[in-house]
Design a protein around this motif. Structure first.
Motif, PDB file in Angstrom:
ATOM      1  N   SER A   1      30.186 -41.172  34.663  1.00  0.00           N
ATOM      2  CA  SER A   1      31.233 -42.107  34.431  1.00  0.00           C
ATOM      3  C   SER A   1      30.174 -43.285  35.776  1.00  0.00           C
ATOM      4  O   SER A   1      29.566 -42.462  36.023  1.00  0.00           O
ATOM      5  CB  SER A   1      32.169 -42.125  35.166  1.00  0.00           C
TER       6      SER A   1
ATOM      7  N   ALA B   1      25.458 -44.176  30.381  1.00  0.00           N
ATOM      8  CA  ALA B   1      25.068 -44.235  29.415  1.00  0.00           C
ATOM      9  C   ALA B   1      24.254 -43.273  28.928  1.00  0.00           C
ATOM     10  O   ALA B   1      25.251 -42.113  28.360  1.00  0.00           O
ATOM     11  CB  ALA B   1      25.148 -45.269  28.271  1.00  0.00           C
TER      12      ALA B   1
ATOM     13  N   GLU C   1      25.308 -39.960  30.016  1.00  0.00           N
ATOM     14  CA  GLU C   1      27.475 -39.770  29.661  1.00  0.00           C
ATOM     15  C   GLU C   1      27.811 -38.610  30.661  1.00  0.00           C
ATOM     16  O   GLU C   1      28.726 -38.161  31.088  1.00  0.00           O
ATOM     17  CB  GLU C   1      27.076 -38.451  28.686  1.00  0.00           C
TER      18      GLU C   1
END
Length: 193
Positions: free
Chosen positions: A40, A35, A38
């Motif tokens: 995957s 997160a 940013e």
């Protein structure tokens, strides 16, 4: 290798350094890194198959940063003709303990040692060798016997590193003054400079 992949990997490590420094090893999850960076989850796991591998990459980066910063400080102190041995010694230590990311490394190993592999301890040894090398060079600058390193480090760790790790005022701030350190250590070294 895909174009831009090294910079993405470096970005993930950078973000992980910040999270590990603020939250520690146990409280930092791969999901938080995903997160915050940013990216995957597959991107993280393709570069870092486990959290421990990510931690070790972060520790390697923190070691490189520490080496650059501490060597620059040593050079600055060596060029200052008014710099005394003890004030320079303390200055090096104060810089070492002033960085939360360095203190976080110690905290992780103190609190999460049961989760670390031998490879992590090897990296911790390299991390600590940064400070040892700088201190050895400072001793050479003043022609102080290398055998004195252990005692000097032990006293300074107790006065500066331990209180910093505990979030307390350092011994040099509360119980001692910088001028008291030479008296405390005078039995152990003889300055020739």
């Amino acid at each position: 290798m895909a174009r831009g992949r090294p910079s993405k990997k470096a970005h993930i490590v950078e973000v992980a350094c910040g999270l590990f420094s603020k939250q520690g090893y146990q409280s930092t999850s791969i999901d938080q890194v995903v997160a915050a960076a940013e990216v995957s989850k597959p991107t993280v796991y393709s570069n870092f198959p486990t959290k421990l591998v990510l931690w070790e990459s972060a520790l390697t980066l923190l070691t490189q940063r520490a080496e650059t910063e501490m060597e620059a400080e040593l050079i600055k102190l060596q060029q200052d003709e008014d710099q005394g041995f003890f004030s320079g010694w303390v200055s090096l230590w104060e810089l070492w303990v002033s960085k939360q990311e360095r203190l976080a490394v110690y905290r992780v190993f103190m609190g999460e040692q049961h989760k670390m592999e031998a490879s992590s301890y090897l990296l911790l040894s390299k991390f600590e060798s940064v400070m040892t090398s700088v201190l050895q060079n400072w001793l050479k600058e003043w022609d102080v016997a290398q055998e004195r390193l252990f005692v000097l480090k032990a006293v300074t760790k107790e006065c500066l590193l331990t209180p910093a790790l505990l979030g307390k005022e350092t011994q040099l701030q509360s119980e001692m003054k910088l001028d008291d350190l030479p008296l405390l250590l005078s039995e152990f070294i003889k300055l020739k400079k």
